[in-house]
Design an enzyme around this catalytic site. Structure first.
Site, PDB file in Angstrom:
ATOM      1  N   GLY A   1      38.934  41.155  31.266  1.00  0.00           N
ATOM      2  CA  GLY A   1      39.196  42.475  31.866  1.00  0.00           C
ATOM      3  C   GLY A   1      37.968  43.369  31.784  1.00  0.00           C
ATOM      4  O   GLY A   1      36.912  42.976  31.272  1.00  0.00           O
ATOM      5  N   TYR A   2      38.104  44.580  32.295  1.00  0.00           N
ATOM      6  CA  TYR A   2      36.969  45.512  32.303  1.00  0.00           C
ATOM      7  C   TYR A   2      36.571  45.933  30.883  1.00  0.00           C
ATOM      8  O   TYR A   2      35.391  46.012  30.554  1.00  0.00           O
ATOM      9  CB  TYR A   2      37.297  46.749  33.134  1.00  0.00           C
ATOM     10  CG  TYR A   2      37.269  46.519  34.627  1.00  0.00           C
ATOM     11  CD1 TYR A   2      36.433  45.555  35.187  1.00  0.00           C
ATOM     12  CD2 TYR A   2      38.058  47.282  35.480  1.00  0.00           C
ATOM     13  CE1 TYR A   2      36.395  45.362  36.565  1.00  0.00           C
ATOM     14  CE2 TYR A   2      38.026  47.085  36.848  1.00  0.00           C
ATOM     15  CZ  TYR A   2      37.197  46.129  37.377  1.00  0.00           C
ATOM     16  OH  TYR A   2      37.168  45.943  38.737  1.00  0.00           O
TER      17      TYR A   2
ATOM     18  N   ARG B   1      43.314  33.970  29.517  1.00  0.00           N
ATOM     19  CA  ARG B   1      44.302  32.968  29.958  1.00  0.00           C
ATOM     20  C   ARG B   1      43.877  32.381  31.288  1.00  0.00           C
ATOM     21  O   ARG B   1      43.918  31.177  31.497  1.00  0.00           O
ATOM     22  CB  ARG B   1      45.685  33.617  30.114  1.00  0.00           C
ATOM     23  CG  ARG B   1      46.310  34.101  28.830  1.00  0.00           C
ATOM     24  CD  ARG B   1      47.505  34.976  29.115  1.00  0.00           C
ATOM     25  NE  ARG B   1      47.178  36.046  30.062  1.00  0.00           N
ATOM     26  CZ  ARG B   1      47.973  37.036  30.393  1.00  0.00           C
ATOM     27  NH1 ARG B   1      49.176  37.101  29.862  1.00  0.00           N
ATOM     28  NH2 ARG B   1      47.595  37.956  31.243  1.00  0.00           N
TER      29      ARG B   1
ATOM     30  N   LEU C   1      43.872  43.892  25.736  1.00  0.00           N
ATOM     31  CA  LEU C   1      44.965  43.402  26.585  1.00  0.00           C
ATOM     32  C   LEU C   1      45.687  44.541  27.293  1.00  0.00           C
ATOM     33  O   LEU C   1      45.620  45.698  26.863  1.00  0.00           O
ATOM     34  CB  LEU C   1      45.968  42.642  25.720  1.00  0.00           C
ATOM     35  CG  LEU C   1      45.381  41.528  24.859  1.00  0.00           C
ATOM     36  CD1 LEU C   1      46.429  40.959  23.919  1.00  0.00           C
ATOM     37  CD2 LEU C   1      44.809  40.438  25.749  1.00  0.00           C
TER      38      LEU C   1
ATOM     39  N   CYS D   1      41.046  56.579  26.992  1.00  0.00           N
ATOM     40  CA  CYS D   1      39.834  57.189  27.567  1.00  0.00           C
ATOM     41  C   CYS D   1      40.024  58.687  27.839  1.00  0.00           C
ATOM     42  O   CYS D   1      39.236  59.517  27.372  1.00  0.00           O
ATOM     43  CB  CYS D   1      39.429  56.437  28.831  1.00  0.00           C
ATOM     44  SG  CYS D   1      40.796  56.049  29.935  1.00  0.00           S
TER      45      CYS D   1
ATOM     46  N   SER E   1      37.731  52.308  37.488  1.00  0.00           N
ATOM     47  CA  SER E   1      37.723  51.235  36.484  1.00  0.00           C
ATOM     48  C   SER E   1      38.704  51.534  35.355  1.00  0.00           C
ATOM     49  O   SER E   1      39.023  50.633  34.569  1.00  0.00           O
ATOM     50  CB  SER E   1      36.312  51.016  35.929  1.00  0.00           C
ATOM     51  OG  SER E   1      35.847  52.187  35.287  1.00  0.00           O
TER      52      SER E   1
HETATM   53  N1  NAP Z   1      39.906  50.569  31.710  1.00  0.00           N
HETATM   54  C1  NAP Z   1      39.699  51.602  30.897  1.00  0.00           C
HETATM   55  O1  NAP Z   1      38.951  52.547  31.221  1.00  0.00           O
HETATM   56  C2  NAP Z   1      40.354  51.630  29.542  1.00  0.00           C
HETATM   57  C3  NAP Z   1      39.909  52.578  28.630  1.00  0.00           C
HETATM   58  C4  NAP Z   1      40.494  52.611  27.348  1.00  0.00           C
HETATM   59  C5  NAP Z   1      41.503  51.724  27.034  1.00  0.00           C
HETATM   60  N2  NAP Z   1      41.936  50.838  27.964  1.00  0.00           N
HETATM   61  C6  NAP Z   1      42.983  49.905  27.573  1.00  0.00           C
HETATM   62  O2  NAP Z   1      42.371  48.656  27.260  1.00  0.00           O
HETATM   63  C7  NAP Z   1      43.233  47.583  27.651  1.00  0.00           C
HETATM   64  C8  NAP Z   1      42.478  46.677  28.618  1.00  0.00           C
HETATM   65  O3  NAP Z   1      42.133  47.451  29.752  1.00  0.00           O
HETATM   66  P1  NAP Z   1      41.378  46.842  30.996  1.00  0.00           P
HETATM   67  O4  NAP Z   1      41.096  47.971  31.891  1.00  0.00           O
HETATM   68  O5  NAP Z   1      40.283  45.967  30.537  1.00  0.00           O
HETATM   69  O6  NAP Z   1      42.547  45.942  31.596  1.00  0.00           O
HETATM   70  P2  NAP Z   1      42.382  44.672  32.538  1.00  0.00           P
HETATM   71  O7  NAP Z   1      41.118  44.822  33.304  1.00  0.00           O
HETATM   72  O8  NAP Z   1      43.669  44.531  33.248  1.00  0.00           O
HETATM   73  O9  NAP Z   1      42.195  43.461  31.529  1.00  0.00           O
HETATM   74  C9  NAP Z   1      43.149  42.996  30.612  1.00  0.00           C
HETATM   75  C10 NAP Z   1      42.866  41.524  30.415  1.00  0.00           C
HETATM   76  O10 NAP Z   1      43.690  40.971  29.378  1.00  0.00           O
HETATM   77  C11 NAP Z   1      43.762  39.577  29.646  1.00  0.00           C
HETATM   78  N3  NAP Z   1      44.870  39.002  28.875  1.00  0.00           N
HETATM   79  C12 NAP Z   1      46.164  39.403  28.868  1.00  0.00           C
HETATM   80  N4  NAP Z   1      46.859  38.670  27.966  1.00  0.00           N
HETATM   81  C13 NAP Z   1      45.985  37.800  27.398  1.00  0.00           C
HETATM   82  C14 NAP Z   1      46.085  36.800  26.374  1.00  0.00           C
HETATM   83  N5  NAP Z   1      47.243  36.560  25.772  1.00  0.00           N
HETATM   84  N6  NAP Z   1      44.960  36.116  26.030  1.00  0.00           N
HETATM   85  C15 NAP Z   1      43.780  36.362  26.625  1.00  0.00           C
HETATM   86  N7  NAP Z   1      43.627  37.281  27.611  1.00  0.00           N
HETATM   87  C16 NAP Z   1      44.711  38.007  27.974  1.00  0.00           C
HETATM   88  C17 NAP Z   1      43.886  39.470  31.131  1.00  0.00           C
HETATM   89  O11 NAP Z   1      43.143  38.355  31.569  1.00  0.00           O
HETATM   90  P3  NAP Z   1      43.804  36.927  31.748  1.00  0.00           P
HETATM   91  O12 NAP Z   1      44.916  37.095  32.714  1.00  0.00           O
HETATM   92  O13 NAP Z   1      42.696  36.082  32.203  1.00  0.00           O
HETATM   93  O14 NAP Z   1      44.271  36.525  30.394  1.00  0.00           O
HETATM   94  C18 NAP Z   1      43.152  40.697  31.653  1.00  0.00           C
HETATM   95  O15 NAP Z   1      41.912  40.361  32.232  1.00  0.00           O
HETATM   96  C19 NAP Z   1      44.480  48.214  28.287  1.00  0.00           C
HETATM   97  O16 NAP Z   1      45.508  48.255  27.341  1.00  0.00           O
HETATM   98  C20 NAP Z   1      44.006  49.619  28.654  1.00  0.00           C
HETATM   99  O17 NAP Z   1      45.050  50.562  28.662  1.00  0.00           O
HETATM  100  C21 NAP Z   1      41.370  50.753  29.201  1.00  0.00           C
END
Ligand code: NAP
Length: 345
Positions: free
Chosen positions: A12-13, A36, A77, A151, A181
């Site tokens: 993920g990002y 995954r 996640l 964030c 993002s």
């Molecule tokens: N984006 C932001 O600006 C931001 C800022 C602060 C906090 N967050 C938080 O950080 C978390 C991630 O955000 P994100 O933006 O990166 O989300 P995202 O881009 O949707 O990425 C989440 C990733 O988790 C992976 N995943 C899910 N279950 C898994 C498992 N059991 N094993 C391995 N990989 C797994 C998924 O990939 P696969 O399907 O390949 O497994 C997916 O790529 C969220 O909870 C979000 O609320 C995000």
């Protein structure tokens, strides 16, 4: 110290940003990145900016398998997934677990359920410390489970914290705009390019989820269990960053409070908060772990305005989490995080 680190959810990002920072961190010797959907795929195929840095591939390990023997485990996640895997991660016995989702950020379960519904793993919540690194600093030393703030919540709380001791009687309004993002790697109707580019709109009106963690801290800091603050969240036509402006009326009568002075005092020795002479610009924070903040008030001392610019994926996610890791392990707080941004961008 040569750390073995696992990033669960590395495709993920936020996972990508963690990998970028950890691959360059002077105390990190090995990084295991799990996904995954991308198991076996080179990291650089999914995160192209990492291609020149590493030939490593995503591992298809379960969270428990990846956590075995790890010094530090980052959970990056989707919301709710950390609760499902936390028990197996803790059972594997890593030294430190840092969750970047919202699962363990709010210890007041009534407040949590108002915004997220019933908590799926309430027994795990007390184990986590909310890791607002720029406020808690060395208080994070020795903690073994950290919940990295959201964030928007990071920007909002950095604006609120110095105001808490000024005896505000008004409710602060926090107007924030996030880049796309912030919504993760999978496109949704309101996040893909045609809907987002050249557009601007409010969302989660009168109840953005990050209000839960904002309210919990604001009440704790102000000592007022009924204190309120309102986040006015907007989606902006850019990829990275959060720009947030706080506005509040100040108490009248007596000696006016000193808002810039309160910010200077609160962040005097905090390395990643920079107080700017004028309103910061978003692109000046993008790509960095710095929060750029300008705090000001009207000449009559009745009205305050605070502007905050952060990168949602660095200060608002991976960067703050690495900063919290450094603080927890007693490493230099700035290790691996001192890079500047790019401008123009
Ligand atoms: N984006 C932001 O600006 C931001 C800022 C602060 C906090 N967050 C938080 O950080 C978390 C991630 O955000 P994100 O933006 O990166 O989300 P995202 O881009 O949707 O990425 C989440 C990733 O988790 C992976 N995943 C899910 N279950 C898994 C498992 N059991 N094993 C391995 N990989 C797994 C998924 O990939 P696969 O399907 O390949 O497994 C997916 O790529 C969220 O909870 C979000 O609320 C995000």
């Amino acid at each position: 110290m040569t750390l073995r680190v696992a990033v669960i959810g590395a495709a993920g990002y936020v996972g990508g940003e963690l990998l970028r920072l950890l691959l360059a961190h002077p105390e990190v010797g090995e990084v295991v990145a799990t996904s995954r959907s991308q198991a076996g795929v080179p990291l650089g195929d999914v995160h192209p900016a990492l291609a020149p840095l590493t030939d490593a591939r995503f591992a298809g390990l379960t969270p428990g398998e990846a956590s075995a023997g790890a010094d530090v485990v980052f959970l990056a996640l989707e919301h709710g997934e950390s609760s499902k895997v936390a028990d197996e991660v803790f059972t594997a016995g890593p030294g430190l677990v840092i969750d970047l989702a919202a699962d363990f950020r709010v210890s007041d379960l009534a407040l949590y359920s108002r915004f997220y519904g019933q908590h799926p793993s309430p027994h795990l919540v007390p184990r986590f410390t909310y890791a607002l690194a720029d406020v808690l600093g060395h208080e994070l030393k020795g903690k073994t489970a950290l919940a990295a703030p959201g964030c928007f919540a990071t920007a909002a709380q950095l604006a609120l914290y110095p105001l808490a001791r000024l005896g505000l009687t008004d409710t602060p309004a926090l107007f924030g705009i996030t880049g796309s993002s912030g919504s993760g790697v999978h496109p949704k109707p309101t996040t893909h390019h045609p809907a987002r580019a050249h557009n601007l709109f409010a969302y989660s009106v009168l109840g953005h989820r990050h209000e839960a963690e904002i309210l919990q801290r604001w009440r704790e800091w102000s000592g007022d269990a009924g204190a309120h603050a309102r986040l006015l969240a907007h989606s902006g036509p850019f990829v990275r960053g959060i720009y947030l402006t706080l506005h509040v009326m100040l108490p009248g009568g007596g000696t006016p409070v000193d808002v810039p002075g309160a910010f200077a005092k609160a962040y005097a020795d905090r390395p990643f908060v920079r107080l700017t002479k004028a309103a910061p610009e978003l692109t000046h924070a993008v790509g960095t772990n710095y929060a750029l903040i300008h705090a000001t008030q009207t000449p009559d001392g009745r009205e305050a305005q605070v502007m905050v610019a952060v990168d949602n994926l660095v200060k608002g996610a991976g960067g703050q989490a690495v900063q919290a890791m450094n603080l927890s392990l007693g490493l230099p707080e700035e290790a691996g995080l001192k890079g500047g941004g790019i401008f123009p961008c």
